[in-house]
Scaffold this motif. Structure first.
Motif, short mmCIF file in Angstrom:
data_model
loop_
_atom_site.label_atom_id
_atom_site.label_comp_id
_atom_site.label_asym_id
_atom_site.label_seq_id
_atom_site.Cartn_x
_atom_site.Cartn_y
_atom_site.Cartn_z
N ILE A 186 0.83 -1.20 0.00
CA ILE A 186 0.00 0.00 0.00
C ILE A 186 0.86 1.25 0.00
O ILE A 186 0.61 2.19 -0.76
CB ILE A 186 -0.98 -0.01 1.20
CG1 ILE A 186 -2.04 -1.07 0.98
CG2 ILE A 186 -1.61 1.36 1.40
CD1 ILE A 186 -2.95 -1.28 2.16
N ASN A 187 1.91 1.29 0.84
CA ASN A 187 2.78 2.46 0.89
C ASN A 187 3.46 2.72 -0.45
O ASN A 187 3.57 3.86 -0.90
CB ASN A 187 3.84 2.32 1.99
CG ASN A 187 3.21 2.39 3.36
OD1 ASN A 187 2.14 2.94 3.53
ND2 ASN A 187 3.88 1.81 4.34
N MET A 188 3.93 1.65 -1.10
CA MET A 188 4.58 1.80 -2.40
C MET A 188 3.59 2.34 -3.42
O MET A 188 3.92 3.22 -4.22
CB MET A 188 5.15 0.47 -2.86
CG MET A 188 5.92 0.56 -4.17
SD MET A 188 6.39 -1.04 -4.80
CE MET A 188 4.82 -1.68 -5.32
N ARG A 189 2.37 1.85 -3.42
CA ARG A 189 1.37 2.31 -4.37
C ARG A 189 1.01 3.76 -4.13
O ARG A 189 0.80 4.51 -5.08
CB ARG A 189 0.13 1.43 -4.28
CG ARG A 189 0.39 0.04 -4.82
CD ARG A 189 -0.81 -0.85 -4.68
NE ARG A 189 -0.51 -2.18 -5.16
CZ ARG A 189 -1.13 -3.26 -4.76
NH1 ARG A 189 -2.07 -3.18 -3.86
NH2 ARG A 189 -0.81 -4.43 -5.25
N LEU A 190 0.93 4.17 -2.87
CA LEU A 190 0.66 5.58 -2.57
C LEU A 190 1.79 6.46 -3.08
O LEU A 190 1.54 7.56 -3.60
CB LEU A 190 0.46 5.77 -1.06
CG LEU A 190 -0.82 5.16 -0.48
CD1 LEU A 190 -0.83 5.32 1.04
CD2 LEU A 190 -2.05 5.79 -1.09
N GLU A 191 3.03 5.99 -2.95
CA GLU A 191 4.17 6.75 -3.47
C GLU A 191 4.10 6.87 -4.99
O GLU A 191 4.42 7.91 -5.54
CB GLU A 191 5.48 6.09 -3.05
CG GLU A 191 5.80 6.25 -1.58
CD GLU A 191 7.08 5.53 -1.18
OE1 GLU A 191 7.83 5.09 -2.07
OE2 GLU A 191 7.32 5.40 0.03
N GLN A 192 3.66 5.83 -5.66
CA GLN A 192 3.52 5.88 -7.11
C GLN A 192 2.46 6.91 -7.51
O GLN A 192 2.66 7.68 -8.45
CB GLN A 192 3.13 4.50 -7.66
CG GLN A 192 4.23 3.48 -7.59
CD GLN A 192 3.77 2.10 -8.04
OE1 GLN A 192 2.58 1.78 -7.99
NE2 GLN A 192 4.71 1.28 -8.47
N ASP A 193 1.36 6.93 -6.80
CA ASP A 193 0.31 7.91 -7.09
C ASP A 193 0.78 9.33 -6.81
O ASP A 193 0.53 10.24 -7.60
CB ASP A 193 -0.94 7.61 -6.25
CG ASP A 193 -1.60 6.30 -6.66
OD1 ASP A 193 -1.45 5.90 -7.83
OD2 ASP A 193 -2.26 5.69 -5.81
N LEU A 194 1.48 9.53 -5.68
CA LEU A 194 1.98 10.86 -5.35
C LEU A 194 3.02 11.35 -6.36
O LEU A 194 3.04 12.53 -6.73
CB LEU A 194 2.59 10.87 -3.93
CG LEU A 194 1.58 10.71 -2.79
CD1 LEU A 194 2.30 10.58 -1.45
CD2 LEU A 194 0.62 11.89 -2.76
N LEU A 195 3.87 10.43 -6.84
CA LEU A 195 4.85 10.81 -7.85
C LEU A 195 4.15 11.22 -9.15
O LEU A 195 4.54 12.19 -9.79
CB LEU A 195 5.82 9.65 -8.10
CG LEU A 195 6.93 9.92 -9.12
CD1 LEU A 195 7.81 11.09 -8.67
CD2 LEU A 195 7.77 8.68 -9.33
N ALA A 196 3.11 10.49 -9.54
CA ALA A 196 2.36 10.85 -10.74
C ALA A 196 1.70 12.21 -10.60
O ALA A 196 1.67 13.00 -11.54
CB ALA A 196 1.32 9.77 -11.05
N ILE A 197 1.18 12.51 -9.41
CA ILE A 197 0.58 13.83 -9.17
C ILE A 197 1.64 14.91 -9.25
O ILE A 197 1.46 15.96 -9.87
CB ILE A 197 -0.15 13.85 -7.80
CG1 ILE A 197 -1.37 12.93 -7.85
CG2 ILE A 197 -0.55 15.25 -7.41
CD1 ILE A 197 -2.01 12.68 -6.50
N THR A 198 2.79 14.67 -8.62
CA THR A 198 3.89 15.64 -8.63
C THR A 198 4.38 15.91 -10.05
O THR A 198 4.65 17.06 -10.41
CB THR A 198 5.07 15.11 -7.78
OG1 THR A 198 4.59 14.83 -6.46
CG2 THR A 198 6.19 16.13 -7.71
N LEU A 199 4.48 14.87 -10.87
CA LEU A 199 4.96 15.02 -12.24
C LEU A 199 3.87 15.50 -13.20
O LEU A 199 4.15 15.77 -14.36
CB LEU A 199 5.54 13.69 -12.75
CG LEU A 199 6.75 13.14 -12.01
CD1 LEU A 199 7.13 11.77 -12.55
CD2 LEU A 199 7.93 14.10 -12.11
N GLY A 200 2.65 15.59 -12.72
CA GLY A 200 1.54 16.02 -13.57
C GLY A 200 1.24 15.04 -14.69
O GLY A 200 0.91 15.44 -15.81
#
Length: 197
Positions: free
Chosen positions: A59-73
């Motif tokens: 779950i933590n890894m998936r949240l990081e993937q989502d946050l990175l996608a948001i950060t990168l737009g």
């Protein structure tokens, strides 16, 4: 009058009213239970996970993937062209460097054996293409898009592979973005993928 009762008692059990009055509910319960058990075994849910602990760690890894996608737009628009059996993806991002390959996983909501995994290759600045079998995609699907280093890595990983604790730690050190979405081909052939927020 007593002769009537004697005749009633002389009947076999299966011609007695009270025998069927007592047995009928039991027979109905047996039939309904048999049907329920048969349906549960035949059409059982195959999406239940055996390894809750591993999924919890992911779950933590998936949240990081989502946050990175948001950060990168990062966002993507998929167009499933069933007439030409092509899949066209337009990727939007704030980063100047785009991956050469993307992995698109199509997960069926009810049947794991129908899951697909497609390799999308960059054909233009922000456009990716893949071939697709339209006849296999005639229902609702969950979509997951993520970058892939090379076609060799793509071909070596199964759809929704089992993940060990070592895989989780390795993936956490090399976090990639991911986008998710959902499509129902009965309604549309175009969908926008976005990170979970």
């Amino acid at each position: 009058m007593t002769e009537e009762f004697i005749n009633e008692d002389a009947k076999p059990w299966y011609r007695q009213f009270w025998a069927w009055f007592i047995l009928s509910p039991l027979i109905v319960v047996f039939i309904v239970s048999s049907i329920t058990i048969t349906l549960a075994v035949k059409y059982g849910q195959d999406r239940v996970l055996d390894n809750y602990y591993k999924e919890g760690r992911l779950i933590n890894m998936r949240l990081e993937q989502d946050l990175l996608a948001i950060t990168l737009g990062v966002s993507a628009q998929l167009n499933f062209d069933t007439a030409s059996d092509d899949l066209v993806l337009n990727l939007t991002t704030n980063t100047p460097v785009l991956p050469d390959y993307l992995s698109l996983e199509l997960s069926h909501p009810a049947h794991a054996e129908r899951d697909h995994k497609l390799l999308l290759t960059r054909t233009a600045a922000n456009q990716y293409n893949a071939e697709l079998l339209a006849e296999e995609l005639a229902s609702r699907w969950y979509l997951r898009l993520s970058p892939v280093e090379s076609p060799d890595v793509f071909n070596s990983t199964p759809v929704f592979k089992e993940t060990s604790a070592a895989d989780v730690e390795a993936d956490e050190s090399n976090t990639l973005w991911r986008l998710r979405g959902e499509i129902d081909f009965a309604e549309t052939h175009i969908v926008t993928l976005q990170p979970d927020s």
